[in-house]
Motif scaffolding. Sequence first.
Motif, PDB file in Angstrom:
ATOM      1  N   SER A  71      47.484  49.539  66.080  1.00  0.00           N
ATOM      2  CA  SER A  71      48.885  49.686  64.553  1.00  0.00           C
ATOM      3  C   SER A  71      49.641  50.014  64.423  1.00  0.00           C
ATOM      4  CB  SER A  71      47.833  49.493  63.471  1.00  0.00           C
ATOM      5  OG  SER A  71      46.696  51.120  63.866  1.00  0.00           O
ATOM      6  N   LYS A  72      49.483  51.385  65.545  1.00  0.00           N
ATOM      7  CA  LYS A  72      51.053  52.254  66.025  1.00  0.00           C
ATOM      8  C   LYS A  72      52.121  51.824  66.539  1.00  0.00           C
ATOM      9  CE  LYS A  72      47.540  56.377  65.569  1.00  0.00           C
ATOM     10  NZ  LYS A  72      47.556  57.604  66.262  1.00  0.00           N
ATOM     11  N   SER A  73      51.720  50.796  67.255  1.00  0.00           N
ATOM     12  CA  SER A  73      52.999  50.220  67.749  1.00  0.00           C
ATOM     13  C   SER A  73      53.568  49.159  66.923  1.00  0.00           C
ATOM     14  CB  SER A  73      52.316  49.722  69.176  1.00  0.00           C
ATOM     15  OG  SER A  73      51.451  48.367  68.827  1.00  0.00           O
ATOM     16  N   VAL A  74      53.049  48.888  66.180  1.00  0.00           N
ATOM     17  CA  VAL A  74      53.953  47.466  65.165  1.00  0.00           C
ATOM     18  C   VAL A  74      54.360  48.677  64.185  1.00  0.00           C
ATOM     19  CG1 VAL A  74      53.071  46.350  63.509  1.00  0.00           C
ATOM     20  CG2 VAL A  74      51.567  46.506  65.079  1.00  0.00           C
ATOM     21  N   LYS A  75      55.795  48.272  64.370  1.00  0.00           N
ATOM     22  CA  LYS A  75      57.206  49.294  63.888  1.00  0.00           C
ATOM     23  C   LYS A  75      57.033  48.925  61.902  1.00  0.00           C
ATOM     24  CE  LYS A  75      61.909  50.059  63.857  1.00  0.00           C
ATOM     25  NZ  LYS A  75      63.349  49.380  64.044  1.00  0.00           N
ATOM     26  N   CYS A  76      57.522  49.630  61.250  1.00  0.00           N
ATOM     27  CA  CYS A  76      57.224  49.505  58.919  1.00  0.00           C
ATOM     28  C   CYS A  76      58.573  48.885  59.352  1.00  0.00           C
ATOM     29  CB  CYS A  76      56.778  50.676  58.697  1.00  0.00           C
ATOM     30  SG  CYS A  76      57.010  50.283  57.198  1.00  0.00           S
ATOM     31  N   PRO A  77      58.101  47.630  58.663  1.00  0.00           N
ATOM     32  CA  PRO A  77      59.220  47.218  58.360  1.00  0.00           C
ATOM     33  C   PRO A  77      60.490  47.422  57.308  1.00  0.00           C
ATOM     34  CG  PRO A  77      57.376  46.291  57.007  1.00  0.00           C
ATOM     35  CD  PRO A  77      56.347  46.988  58.685  1.00  0.00           C
ATOM     36  N   VAL A  78      61.161  47.846  56.840  1.00  0.00           N
ATOM     37  CA  VAL A  78      61.426  48.339  55.842  1.00  0.00           C
ATOM     38  C   VAL A  78      62.879  47.476  54.864  1.00  0.00           C
ATOM     39  CG1 VAL A  78      64.109  50.122  55.567  1.00  0.00           C
ATOM     40  CG2 VAL A  78      62.145  50.221  58.054  1.00  0.00           C
ATOM     41  N   PHE A  79      61.864  47.664  53.497  1.00  0.00           N
ATOM     42  CA  PHE A  79      63.325  47.080  52.964  1.00  0.00           C
ATOM     43  C   PHE A  79      64.373  47.340  52.426  1.00  0.00           C
ATOM     44  CE2 PHE A  79      63.535  46.106  48.060  1.00  0.00           C
ATOM     45  CZ  PHE A  79      63.842  44.220  48.275  1.00  0.00           C
ATOM     46  N   ASP A  80      65.367  46.710  52.293  1.00  0.00           N
ATOM     47  CA  ASP A  80      66.612  47.276  52.204  1.00  0.00           C
ATOM     48  C   ASP A  80      67.550  46.639  50.895  1.00  0.00           C
ATOM     49  OD1 ASP A  80      67.872  44.783  52.872  1.00  0.00           O
ATOM     50  OD2 ASP A  80      68.748  45.044  54.845  1.00  0.00           O
ATOM     51  N   GLY A  81      66.812  45.982  49.881  1.00  0.00           N
ATOM     52  CA  GLY A  81      67.061  45.361  48.780  1.00  0.00           C
ATOM     53  C   GLY A  81      67.338  43.975  48.971  1.00  0.00           C
ATOM     54  N   THR A  82      67.141  43.431  50.063  1.00  0.00           N
ATOM     55  CA  THR A  82      67.218  41.854  50.142  1.00  0.00           C
ATOM     56  C   THR A  82      65.785  41.035  50.984  1.00  0.00           C
ATOM     57  OG1 THR A  82      68.114  42.421  52.335  1.00  0.00           O
ATOM     58  CG2 THR A  82      70.103  42.000  51.003  1.00  0.00           C
ATOM     59  N   ASP A  83      66.531  39.967  51.218  1.00  0.00           N
ATOM     60  CA  ASP A  83      64.903  39.458  51.505  1.00  0.00           C
ATOM     61  C   ASP A  83      63.575  39.895  50.988  1.00  0.00           C
ATOM     62  OD1 ASP A  83      63.879  37.189  52.509  1.00  0.00           O
ATOM     63  OD2 ASP A  83      64.520  37.404  54.617  1.00  0.00           O
ATOM     64  N   TYR A  84      63.055  40.234  49.686  1.00  0.00           N
ATOM     65  CA  TYR A  84      61.994  40.812  48.867  1.00  0.00           C
ATOM     66  C   TYR A  84      61.141  40.109  49.537  1.00  0.00           C
ATOM     67  CZ  TYR A  84      58.533  42.374  45.840  1.00  0.00           C
ATOM     68  OH  TYR A  84      57.192  43.219  45.782  1.00  0.00           O
ATOM     69  N   GLY A  85      60.714  38.878  49.284  1.00  0.00           N
ATOM     70  CA  GLY A  85      59.351  38.537  49.872  1.00  0.00           C
ATOM     71  C   GLY A  85      59.575  38.453  51.358  1.00  0.00           C
ATOM     72  N   TRP A  86      59.945  38.229  51.632  1.00  0.00           N
ATOM     73  CA  TRP A  86      59.837  39.131  53.160  1.00  0.00           C
ATOM     74  C   TRP A  86      59.203  39.949  53.793  1.00  0.00           C
ATOM     75  CZ3 TRP A  86      61.737  42.470  56.691  1.00  0.00           C
ATOM     76  CH2 TRP A  86      61.210  42.005  58.367  1.00  0.00           C
ATOM     77  N   TRP A  87      59.914  40.541  53.061  1.00  0.00           N
ATOM     78  CA  TRP A  87      59.538  42.295  52.739  1.00  0.00           C
ATOM     79  C   TRP A  87      58.092  42.182  52.401  1.00  0.00           C
ATOM     80  CZ3 TRP A  87      58.089  45.584  49.672  1.00  0.00           C
ATOM     81  CH2 TRP A  87      57.796  46.640  50.108  1.00  0.00           C
ATOM     82  N   LYS A  88      57.807  42.115  51.852  1.00  0.00           N
ATOM     83  CA  LYS A  88      56.549  41.581  50.433  1.00  0.00           C
ATOM     84  C   LYS A  88      55.609  41.098  51.366  1.00  0.00           C
ATOM     85  CE  LYS A  88      54.028  40.145  46.792  1.00  0.00           C
ATOM     86  NZ  LYS A  88      54.320  39.777  45.287  1.00  0.00           N
ATOM     87  N   ASN A  89      54.903  40.353  52.360  1.00  0.00           N
ATOM     88  CA  ASN A  89      53.949  39.961  52.915  1.00  0.00           C
ATOM     89  C   ASN A  89      54.026  40.061  54.086  1.00  0.00           C
ATOM     90  OD1 ASN A  89      52.497  38.085  53.697  1.00  0.00           O
ATOM     91  ND2 ASN A  89      53.785  37.185  55.172  1.00  0.00           N
TER      92      ASN A  89
END
Length: 222
Positions: A3-21
């Motif tokens: 899990s440490k090798s998986v990069k945290c997804p960063v929310f920039d204000g767009t495509d909220y549904g993708w980021w949430k999942n």
Amino acid sequence: MNSKSVKCPVFDGTDYGWWKNRMMHFIQGTDYECWVIIENGPLAITTTNANGVSSVKAPKNYTSDDYKKAEKNARAISLLQSGIGKSETSRIAESKTAKQIWDSLPLAYEGAVQVKKQRIDLLMQQYENFKIHEDEPIKSMSSRFSSINNELSNLGRQFETKDIIRKILRSLTKKWRQKVTAIEECRDLATLTYEALMGSLMAHEITLENDVEDKPKLRVWP
């Protein structure tokens, strides 16, 4: 995968549904207990008096187990904050728990997503029904079409150039039929650019205008 090798997804204000999942699965894979805290609220750190009444325990009275709960609550907040870009941190500034952070985001963005979908639906209807007006100059038609297409593109709905070319050709009136046939037979629509198509149509437009001017007028006999 570690899990440490998986990069945290960063929310920039767009495509909220993708980021949430993506963020949900990232947290679950990193520390599932933190995900439970995000969904259900922080682990309670309380004390019970002689009368059986519970109250929040003061940090100065924490046991080692209490500190572990506090650290887990803080880790849940930290994981969420790691996935929220600098431009969006103001939206969670007042949130005190991980659950408050998680629950506040849909209020700001899922409503915006719905508005976006409605706007896309409206523009798609305009795109699909697009036609050149009778006797409308090609330049004017191109401007109207580009306005619709550019807004759709900005909203994430993009078309390949070849599909745009076909759409323009289908939007033309009968007087353009000969030119449309010539383009379809002589040009490779897969490689034809939008600019080249407009240039060809504008050149033909001049020819059509000259043909009208050169057409002999009917003589009115007394």
